[in-house]
Design a protein around this motif. Sequence first.
Motif, PDB file in Angstrom:
ATOM      1  N   PHE A  72       0.856  -1.183   0.000  1.00 48.99           N
ATOM      2  CA  PHE A  72       0.000   0.000   0.000  1.00 48.99           C
ATOM      3  C   PHE A  72       0.891   1.232   0.000  1.00 48.99           C
ATOM      4  N   LEU A  75      -0.569   7.733  -1.451  1.00 47.28           N
ATOM      5  CA  LEU A  75      -1.936   7.847  -1.954  1.00 47.28           C
ATOM      6  C   LEU A  75      -2.801   8.693  -1.029  1.00 47.28           C
ATOM      7  N   VAL A  76      -2.473   8.642   0.240  1.00 51.74           N
ATOM      8  CA  VAL A  76      -3.381   9.235   1.229  1.00 51.74           C
ATOM      9  C   VAL A  76      -2.709  10.229   2.173  1.00 51.74           C
ATOM     10  N   TYR A 101      -8.878   2.004  -0.208  1.00 58.41           N
ATOM     11  CA  TYR A 101      -8.318   1.664  -1.521  1.00 58.41           C
ATOM     12  C   TYR A 101      -8.324   0.155  -1.781  1.00 58.41           C
ATOM     13  N   ASP A 146      -9.236  -1.281  -5.153  1.00 58.46           N
ATOM     14  CA  ASP A 146      -8.290  -0.996  -6.230  1.00 58.46           C
ATOM     15  C   ASP A 146      -7.031  -1.841  -6.130  1.00 58.46           C
ATOM     16  N   ARG A 174     -16.479  -0.600  -6.682  1.00 60.61           N
ATOM     17  CA  ARG A 174     -15.751  -0.107  -7.857  1.00 60.61           C
ATOM     18  C   ARG A 174     -16.673   0.672  -8.794  1.00 60.61           C
ATOM     19  N   THR A 202     -14.189   4.945  -3.638  1.00 58.97           N
ATOM     20  CA  THR A 202     -12.880   5.442  -3.192  1.00 58.97           C
ATOM     21  C   THR A 202     -12.805   6.950  -3.414  1.00 58.97           C
ATOM     22  N   GLN A 203     -13.221   7.401  -4.583  1.00 59.99           N
ATOM     23  CA  GLN A 203     -13.196   8.829  -4.895  1.00 59.99           C
ATOM     24  C   GLN A 203     -14.155   9.611  -4.005  1.00 59.99           C
ATOM     25  N   GLU A 210     -12.520  10.138  -0.715  1.00 59.09           N
ATOM     26  CA  GLU A 210     -11.468  11.149  -0.870  1.00 59.09           C
ATOM     27  C   GLU A 210     -12.052  12.561  -0.933  1.00 59.09           C
TER      28      GLU A 210
END
Length: 351
Positions: A129, A133-134, A156, A159, A243, A248-249, A252
């Motif tokens: 991971f 990303l975060v 995530y 993904d 998905r 996930t988006q 975020e």
Amino acid sequence: MASRSLSYSQLLGLLSFILHLVTTTTMAVRVGVILHKPSAPTLPVFREAPAFRNGDQCGTREADHIHIAMTLDTNYLRGTMAAVLSLLQHSTCPENLSFHFLSLPHFENDLFSSIKSTFPYLNFKIYQFDPNLVRSKISKSIRQALDQPLNYARIYLADIIPSTVDRIIYLDSDLVVVDDIEKLWHVEMEGKVVAAPEYCHANFTYYFTKAFWSDPVLVKVLEGKRPCYFNTGVMVVDVNKWRKGSYTQKVEEWMTIQKQKRIYHLGSLPPFLLIFAGDIKAVNHRWNQHGLGGDNFEGRCRTLHPGPISLLHWSGKGKPWLRLDSRKPCIVDHLWAPYDLYRSSRHSLEE
């Protein structure tokens, strides 16, 4: 023999040379530190677990596998090992459990060796991971442990794991399962993305700040719902729906708003509540007897809630292995102890 004294200009020159030497050496050391990979922490040593075999009624097809995701935080590895042992021990078909572990880069080789030596027959894979990303999206919360990138890895998950996995159970590392996990696996999702125990008696307003509740645009996300609290440490996730829905988006996006307006205090949980609260498949409370680690500040002892129990969860500040080691355990910590595979230095010396 007459001694020679250095002139003022010679002294200045010598001092300049020494300063140059020290500076160059210091820079070289710093550069060396930057260029080296992070050194892997010394991992605890664990006893080898018994081999657990399938019963006669267990299937052998890929469709018979139960997929379980967990993170491998080096600080929580002792808890992870106990959780895995509990899952295997209470499963009718332990060889059908497929574990998907998420870890930070650079540590996977040591973690793989640790798991393989503890569970030689375990069906598992470790995925890297990327904390980048975060990292820039994380806002400081009320407890430092909640701010670690791995705490956000569940966002995530869809993904990272193979596209062939369409359902997965996500579990925290500070729990033990005392029932057959297959019962939770086969929960009827009824078209929902997430299934988990939900708690509608909890004060939902507690999880968000005045900045959230006073913003007429933000609170619209809860319109038409009966938002109830659920704990993201135990979730069944329909990965395909996650998905397709770009969740996930969506998580975020709430983290970005949090950076701007400070609408909550509690790590990775609130974005899940804003998106899914009031719209999950509720499962029996027996599958998350949570809060055994006490609150997020002092970790005081708590008692069990009445009713049947399938999963014990030490969410909160207090962790059972730390309290047992300090010889100040809570009564409930003794329910975790039988699954502890940690081989203490004293134990090793005796062997």
